[in-house]
Design a protein around this motif. Structure first.
Motif, PDB file in Angstrom:
ATOM      1  N   GLU A 131       0.826  -1.214   0.000  1.00  0.00           N
ATOM      2  CA  GLU A 131       0.000   0.000   0.000  1.00  0.00           C
ATOM      3  C   GLU A 131       0.857   1.260   0.000  1.00  0.00           C
ATOM      4  O   GLU A 131       0.609   2.193  -0.770  1.00  0.00           O
ATOM      5  CB  GLU A 131      -0.935   0.017   1.219  1.00  0.00           C
ATOM      6  CG  GLU A 131      -2.058  -0.986   1.139  1.00  0.00           C
ATOM      7  CD  GLU A 131      -3.161  -0.686   2.160  1.00  0.00           C
ATOM      8  OE1 GLU A 131      -3.069   0.334   2.867  1.00  0.00           O
ATOM      9  OE2 GLU A 131      -4.109  -1.476   2.239  1.00  0.00           O
ATOM     10  N   ALA A 134       2.454   1.652  -3.377  1.00  0.00           N
ATOM     11  CA  ALA A 134       1.516   2.131  -4.398  1.00  0.00           C
ATOM     12  C   ALA A 134       1.243   3.619  -4.218  1.00  0.00           C
ATOM     13  O   ALA A 134       1.109   4.372  -5.193  1.00  0.00           O
ATOM     14  CB  ALA A 134       0.216   1.324  -4.341  1.00  0.00           C
ATOM     15  N   MET A 135       1.166   4.063  -2.970  1.00  0.00           N
ATOM     16  CA  MET A 135       0.952   5.485  -2.722  1.00  0.00           C
ATOM     17  C   MET A 135       2.160   6.296  -3.198  1.00  0.00           C
ATOM     18  O   MET A 135       2.003   7.326  -3.857  1.00  0.00           O
ATOM     19  CB  MET A 135       0.725   5.736  -1.243  1.00  0.00           C
ATOM     20  CG  MET A 135       0.665   7.215  -0.922  1.00  0.00           C
ATOM     21  SD  MET A 135       0.402   7.519   0.835  1.00  0.00           S
ATOM     22  CE  MET A 135      -1.364   7.742   0.870  1.00  0.00           C
ATOM     23  N   LEU A 138       2.016   6.562  -6.875  1.00  0.00           N
ATOM     24  CA  LEU A 138       0.971   7.490  -7.305  1.00  0.00           C
ATOM     25  C   LEU A 138       1.433   8.930  -7.119  1.00  0.00           C
ATOM     26  O   LEU A 138       1.282   9.768  -8.023  1.00  0.00           O
ATOM     27  CB  LEU A 138      -0.315   7.227  -6.512  1.00  0.00           C
ATOM     28  CG  LEU A 138      -1.463   8.207  -6.760  1.00  0.00           C
ATOM     29  CD1 LEU A 138      -1.956   8.107  -8.195  1.00  0.00           C
ATOM     30  CD2 LEU A 138      -2.631   7.946  -5.801  1.00  0.00           C
ATOM     31  N   HIS A 151      -1.492  13.542   6.475  1.00  0.00           N
ATOM     32  CA  HIS A 151      -2.141  13.331   7.764  1.00  0.00           C
ATOM     33  C   HIS A 151      -1.893  11.871   8.142  1.00  0.00           C
ATOM     34  O   HIS A 151      -2.412  10.975   7.480  1.00  0.00           O
ATOM     35  CB  HIS A 151      -3.653  13.554   7.675  1.00  0.00           C
ATOM     36  CG  HIS A 151      -4.058  14.914   7.197  1.00  0.00           C
ATOM     37  ND1 HIS A 151      -3.659  16.067   7.818  1.00  0.00           N
ATOM     38  CD2 HIS A 151      -4.849  15.310   6.156  1.00  0.00           C
ATOM     39  CE1 HIS A 151      -4.187  17.109   7.193  1.00  0.00           C
ATOM     40  NE2 HIS A 151      -4.908  16.685   6.173  1.00  0.00           N
ATOM     41  N   VAL A 153      -1.595   8.663  11.042  1.00  0.00           N
ATOM     42  CA  VAL A 153      -2.084   8.132  12.305  1.00  0.00           C
ATOM     43  C   VAL A 153      -1.325   6.843  12.586  1.00  0.00           C
ATOM     44  O   VAL A 153      -1.184   6.010  11.696  1.00  0.00           O
ATOM     45  CB  VAL A 153      -3.603   7.844  12.199  1.00  0.00           C
ATOM     46  CG1 VAL A 153      -4.061   6.901  13.289  1.00  0.00           C
ATOM     47  CG2 VAL A 153      -4.386   9.145  12.250  1.00  0.00           C
ATOM     48  N   ARG A 237      -2.259   4.658   9.371  1.00  0.00           N
ATOM     49  CA  ARG A 237      -3.004   5.251   8.270  1.00  0.00           C
ATOM     50  C   ARG A 237      -2.240   6.454   7.770  1.00  0.00           C
ATOM     51  O   ARG A 237      -1.605   7.161   8.549  1.00  0.00           O
ATOM     52  CB  ARG A 237      -4.385   5.677   8.773  1.00  0.00           C
ATOM     53  CG  ARG A 237      -5.363   5.974   7.687  1.00  0.00           C
ATOM     54  CD  ARG A 237      -6.819   5.932   8.171  1.00  0.00           C
ATOM     55  NE  ARG A 237      -7.022   5.983   9.572  1.00  0.00           N
ATOM     56  CZ  ARG A 237      -7.546   7.036  10.226  1.00  0.00           C
ATOM     57  NH1 ARG A 237      -7.915   8.131   9.548  1.00  0.00           N
ATOM     58  NH2 ARG A 237      -7.727   6.985  11.525  1.00  0.00           N
ATOM     59  N   GLU A 239      -2.696   9.697   4.916  1.00  0.00           N
ATOM     60  CA  GLU A 239      -3.404  10.392   3.846  1.00  0.00           C
ATOM     61  C   GLU A 239      -2.497  11.470   3.289  1.00  0.00           C
ATOM     62  O   GLU A 239      -2.020  12.340   4.024  1.00  0.00           O
ATOM     63  CB  GLU A 239      -4.695  11.023   4.368  1.00  0.00           C
ATOM     64  CG  GLU A 239      -5.410  11.819   3.260  1.00  0.00           C
ATOM     65  CD  GLU A 239      -6.737  12.422   3.689  1.00  0.00           C
ATOM     66  OE1 GLU A 239      -6.966  12.539   4.904  1.00  0.00           O
ATOM     67  OE2 GLU A 239      -7.548  12.761   2.804  1.00  0.00           O
ATOM     68  N   VAL A 241      -2.288  14.666   0.811  1.00  0.00           N
ATOM     69  CA  VAL A 241      -3.162  15.646   0.172  1.00  0.00           C
ATOM     70  C   VAL A 241      -2.329  16.384  -0.879  1.00  0.00           C
ATOM     71  O   VAL A 241      -1.332  17.025  -0.553  1.00  0.00           O
ATOM     72  CB  VAL A 241      -3.715  16.651   1.192  1.00  0.00           C
ATOM     73  CG1 VAL A 241      -4.731  17.572   0.547  1.00  0.00           C
ATOM     74  CG2 VAL A 241      -4.315  15.924   2.385  1.00  0.00           C
ATOM     75  N   GLY A 245      -6.029  16.139  -5.562  1.00  0.00           N
ATOM     76  CA  GLY A 245      -6.673  14.980  -4.978  1.00  0.00           C
ATOM     77  C   GLY A 245      -5.899  14.463  -3.791  1.00  0.00           C
ATOM     78  O   GLY A 245      -4.837  14.977  -3.468  1.00  0.00           O
ATOM     79  N   SER A 246      -6.460  13.475  -3.145  1.00  0.00           N
ATOM     80  CA  SER A 246      -5.794  12.897  -1.990  1.00  0.00           C
ATOM     81  C   SER A 246      -5.736  11.390  -2.154  1.00  0.00           C
ATOM     82  O   SER A 246      -6.470  10.799  -2.948  1.00  0.00           O
ATOM     83  CB  SER A 246      -6.530  13.265  -0.706  1.00  0.00           C
ATOM     84  OG  SER A 246      -7.777  12.626  -0.661  1.00  0.00           O
ATOM     85  N   ALA A 247      -4.828  10.775  -1.394  1.00  0.00           N
ATOM     86  CA  ALA A 247      -4.668   9.324  -1.431  1.00  0.00           C
ATOM     87  C   ALA A 247      -4.491   8.843  -0.003  1.00  0.00           C
ATOM     88  O   ALA A 247      -3.749   9.442   0.763  1.00  0.00           O
ATOM     89  CB  ALA A 247      -3.451   8.952  -2.272  1.00  0.00           C
ATOM     90  N   THR A 248      -5.184   7.775   0.332  1.00  0.00           N
ATOM     91  CA  THR A 248      -5.147   7.266   1.696  1.00  0.00           C
ATOM     92  C   THR A 248      -4.822   5.781   1.683  1.00  0.00           C
ATOM     93  O   THR A 248      -5.332   5.045   0.839  1.00  0.00           O
ATOM     94  CB  THR A 248      -6.520   7.478   2.376  1.00  0.00           C
ATOM     95  OG1 THR A 248      -6.868   8.851   2.294  1.00  0.00           O
ATOM     96  CG2 THR A 248      -6.485   7.060   3.843  1.00  0.00           C
ATOM     97  N   ILE A 249      -4.001   5.363   2.615  1.00  0.00           N
ATOM     98  CA  ILE A 249      -3.788   3.927   2.805  1.00  0.00           C
ATOM     99  C   ILE A 249      -3.998   3.586   4.270  1.00  0.00           C
ATOM    100  O   ILE A 249      -3.976   4.448   5.139  1.00  0.00           O
ATOM    101  CB  ILE A 249      -2.393   3.476   2.374  1.00  0.00           C
ATOM    102  CG1 ILE A 249      -1.350   4.225   3.195  1.00  0.00           C
ATOM    103  CG2 ILE A 249      -2.194   3.667   0.887  1.00  0.00           C
ATOM    104  CD1 ILE A 249      -0.057   3.492   3.254  1.00  0.00           C
ATOM    105  N   LEU A 251      -6.709   1.925   5.483  1.00  0.00           N
ATOM    106  CA  LEU A 251      -8.104   1.729   5.863  1.00  0.00           C
ATOM    107  C   LEU A 251      -8.308   0.230   6.071  1.00  0.00           C
ATOM    108  O   LEU A 251      -7.469  -0.582   5.748  1.00  0.00           O
ATOM    109  CB  LEU A 251      -9.015   2.275   4.763  1.00  0.00           C
ATOM    110  CG  LEU A 251      -8.752   3.760   4.491  1.00  0.00           C
ATOM    111  CD1 LEU A 251      -9.467   4.210   3.237  1.00  0.00           C
ATOM    112  CD2 LEU A 251      -9.223   4.587   5.682  1.00  0.00           C
TER     113      LEU A 251
END
Lengths: 335, 335, 335, 335
Positions: A131, A134-135, A138, A151, A153, A237, A239, A241, A245-249, A251
């Motif tokens: 993950e 991949a982020m 991207l 952001h 966590v 987690r 995110e 920004v 757009g934003s991308a989050t891993i 979850l």
């Protein structure tokens, strides 16, 4: 092509995992030796995995039978053991921290640089998590424009009562430090660590959760929550920004259930569950790169920079104020 | 029981929406009058919704035919119109901001207090959104223990180029200010507004996104991203972190599609789509409470406190440093 | 424009909800009368909502004080009450079922048709649920190409032990029948109802869950699981599969929590929670349409067609074999 | 312990992947030989991976240098090659199908049984996917009660125009057949394959999508959508419905983005992306089991049973009616 002969120094939880990993899941490598101050523990593992047990870690590092080393010993012996690896020209995958402070970490960086060859890779395993990878891909593609903010966590179900406020910075937040530096491709220049009223489910005086702000040389920022007594499970987690757009891993993943009045899924119990695949990929790629005479992951510099940020973070934790990160001039050190 | 006769002052986008809402979706209320400096606009709406058009907003407020007022005029005329409502004993639902600055807002609070009756409700509609309401209920239940942190995100697809850095604080962040005060049930005592390198998709000099830290009297903290040129869509997300778990609202909802190589769903275009149900509930409950002689939502004090926090936020935006929020002594003002 | 004067026949759970809805949430309508065989129940509600109590439902329907009727009485009295509505020219929102069998439902359709004016709307509320409505709009837009399949799931937490296998078809599956007919814009021509080994958490002889296959005149198909003793909560899910993508509604919504080792959210307890907004919209739009002299939702024909499909479904339930749906020729009946 | 010497027969896409996998990702195995009718292809791969190229697959199988075989040749040569493996006592991981029809598959089962030792494992890789494995574990735990139903979806972005209706059953649905048998631990006794009006994005005469119903010996049922020209991406989803809850796998995973007006993520392009980890685990566990003299996955019987169900499925596809699955008596064949 014969297998890379790997020795593991320190076979507590992480080291034993890595030793197993070399034997059971890694192509092109062989476990030949293990070492641990706890002789019985080393002997048990050696017998089970068919590896020689060496009492003295420095002897293991020096041994002609060992091509490369995984260092999973406690941080306070890393400096000595890393110097030994450098002296004997042994590639080494070193679990974080590189060393106990930024000054000694910088010495490691300088000593390696004099060799003219990168032998040290630091075990920031998140970079190998599919993950996170991949982020990173991207964000680097530019598809979302420039990345502006992170952001993050980082939550543990709980930690031993011996885990104090400073360790939250050094042992947990340090991963977020590496993630931010890596995703942004920029150094952290300033850190602020703030703490709300702590959770009541923790020993008196432990400041948990903590909220950090990282400011980076490229103008980006990252805020990070570290909460090591979250009660629920392990959660990491991130995110990002960006301008478009934003991308989050991080979850929830896995089996999705509807049961007991709820929809959802289970939180992973700990980092070994969450990052098992990351560790597998890390070790396989480290073995592959080592055979090619390279490293393929975070370098000694990355370990040093993370240490320097955490030192500033500790100062901020006690003062509550922003603290500048003092970093050696990379172009001079590695120039 | 006869219907509450409602007059709407200001029939731009929000006011016209509210007028429609009273007519088409609200039980127990009737739209009787509208007023707007743009006479043609007021007349068009009045004709369509069968309401009298009154040129002078103060005349509308004073009219014997009007039981209660919805104030959707520009903020800079609120003070005068609110004073008129108080003078004539008219209940009023006032769109934010209460007034243009904390000082005048405090005067409104004091004037209302002298009446001995709450007539003013402020239009922080998020409190009526079913998701926010469910989160509030969950946090107040104590099921997750004490709430320690909020992580909030407020994003607009884009804003007009006239929307400057200060308006990001005043017009967007102000909603987060109210959410934090409301969810924690505590005042914000300090605010820090920081800005990373801004997005390139914005006019020079506009500091977007912004990252704020709220510190509350009860020891809790909230970090808030406000990003009004996010390009993607409208997004308002809130995660509360408590001692035994976290709760998040504002994740994607609606139809889940698999199309064009992607799984997922559509982002709402703007706040009117995202919060339509919240507005409907807000107005219905305001009508119901007004009939009972009460308010049922954020009070003038809430409008004042939000203004005071935003003023401190503006100071922090320009200095980059934490700024204490100076608030009148509530027990004295409302004592 | 004066309010529509509404009378409610049958004030059990659904009827009382509707009466409340007219009073508390609906613009342009007034509750004037209620009727129920349980006089005390009617009287209690009438007193609370300030409506006249009429012993005889036919008297309520005939009353000059009543402009329109909501029929929430048991299905076996619908035929008589609907005929009365037609006779007196009263628009009526009739909870499903239209009547107890296809033959009598067809009579209702024919009688209404002779009047030359549509007075009857059937209470298939799902069509007004924002998620279903958005899915319908997406499918009708053609963006995903022609719709080929539906996969539907209808689950209740539990039902009373008096709820038998046939009622699963008549009272639960009937909603799926309407959804399939509506989303495809085509009649169901064949239905197969199959049952696996039933759950052990149900009385002997009750066939739960059931699995139905609907075949439609336009060549599309729908499979439907109905499981009324699912234990977990209320769940209605619908996935439409089209040539260029799929669309799903009914996935979890609301507050997303991480607690107790799990991520996720709560299932709604029952259909009144899940479809509250749908009911609100249904009644508001029915009132609005009634004032315009129209209906705005499923017609008597839709009620009839659903009944005919369910009759075939019951035959299939007992035989396990596909059963053709015999429907009157629409163009002749409504020609 | 020396490495298992593996030969790969058939080095098209799957075989080449497996050969790479043995070399790059698998502990305890070594690739020693490859064979393919396309000599150039075999030679290229052999050179790259340092393996001997053998023209005759039967020679590779017989070779003393080869301890175990991966069979990735076309299905029509499997029977002969499997018999050779049995004759020479070579463990073999055989890609599906086991053979081209149930009759010959049964012969393979019987021949292996006579050896008194399981040598054949069939490549139903889904059983090794972490999500499927977790679901199997959850269902077997009994936590949700007895499993009653499966709802499965199998979608490909597109397939070559040579892919005809029968291949949808044989090559795609066959995976669902294995999944249903495995998750329920029961044989499929009856299959119905139905087809709606096909998608227009496919050659005339190709029946796509297809909807199958499996009935199992234990009274459970599974419905399966197979849609091989879905346009969107590769999707394999499985929902198990049990007495006290449901469990779903195959929902979207990976990076979650908000971009281009949408929230969501990317669908995997094809099965090699979706099931890469499953293949890795399958091969590693097959190697480990082979060294222990066992198999660790679907057996020849599983390959035979899947073939028998698909044969019945083909009959149902052409008749539209339920078809009984005729299976040899397992206790006699393997008794």
């Amino acid at each position: 092509m014969s297998d890379l002969r790997v020795g593991v120094v320190g076979v507590g939880v992480m080291g034993a995992d890595h030793a197993e990993r070399v034997v059971r899941k890694t192509a092109g490598a062989r476990l030949v030796a293990v070492s641990d101050p706890d002789w019985a523990r080393a002997e048990g593992l050696g017998a089970r995995l068919d590896a020689r047990v060496v009492a003295d870690p420095l002897e293991l590092i020096a041994s002609n039978e060992v091509d490369a080393v995984i260092l999973a010993s406690p941080g306070f012996v890393h400096a000595e053991q890393l110097f030994a690896c450098l002296e004997h020209g042994k590639p080494v995958l070193c679990e974080k921290p590189l060393t106990m402070d930024a000054a000694s970490a910088l010495q490691v960086v300088e000593r390696e640089h004099k060799l003219g060859r990168q032998l040290i890779q630091v075990g920031f395993m998140r970079r190998f998590d599919p993950e996170y990878a991949a982020m990173k891909q991207l964000l680097d593609s530019g598809e979302l424009g420039r990345t502006l903010l992170l952001h993050n966590v980082h939550r543990n179900k709980s930690v031993p009562t011996t885990f104090r406020s400073e360790m939250i910075v050094r042992d947990s937040m340090v991963h977020e430090v590496d993630v931010a530096r890596w995703l942004f491709g920029s150094e952290i220049t300033r850190i602020t660590v703030r703490t709300p009223q702590p959770t009541s489910l923790v020993a008196d005086g432990v400041l948990d959760p903590q909220l950090a702000l990282f400011e980076l040389a490229n103008g980006a920022m990252a805020d990070v929550e570290v909460f090591v007594n979250f009660q629920v499970g392990y959660e990491v987690r991130c995110e990002a920004v960006a301008e478009r757009g934003s991308a989050t891993i991080g979850l929830g993943a896995g089996v999705f259930t509807r049961a007991g009045g709820q929809w959802g899924g289970a939180m992973p119990a700990d980092f070994r569950v969450r990052f098992e695949q990351a560790y597998d990929i890390e070790v396989q790629r480290w073995v592959d790169a080592t055979v090619r005479g390279e490293i393929d992951g975070p370098s000694a510099w990355d370990g040093y920079a993370a240490a320097a940020v955490c030192e500033a973070g500790l100062e901020s934790l006690s003062s509550g104020r922003p603290v500048e990160v003092t970093l050696a001039d990379r172009s001079k050190v590695l120039g």
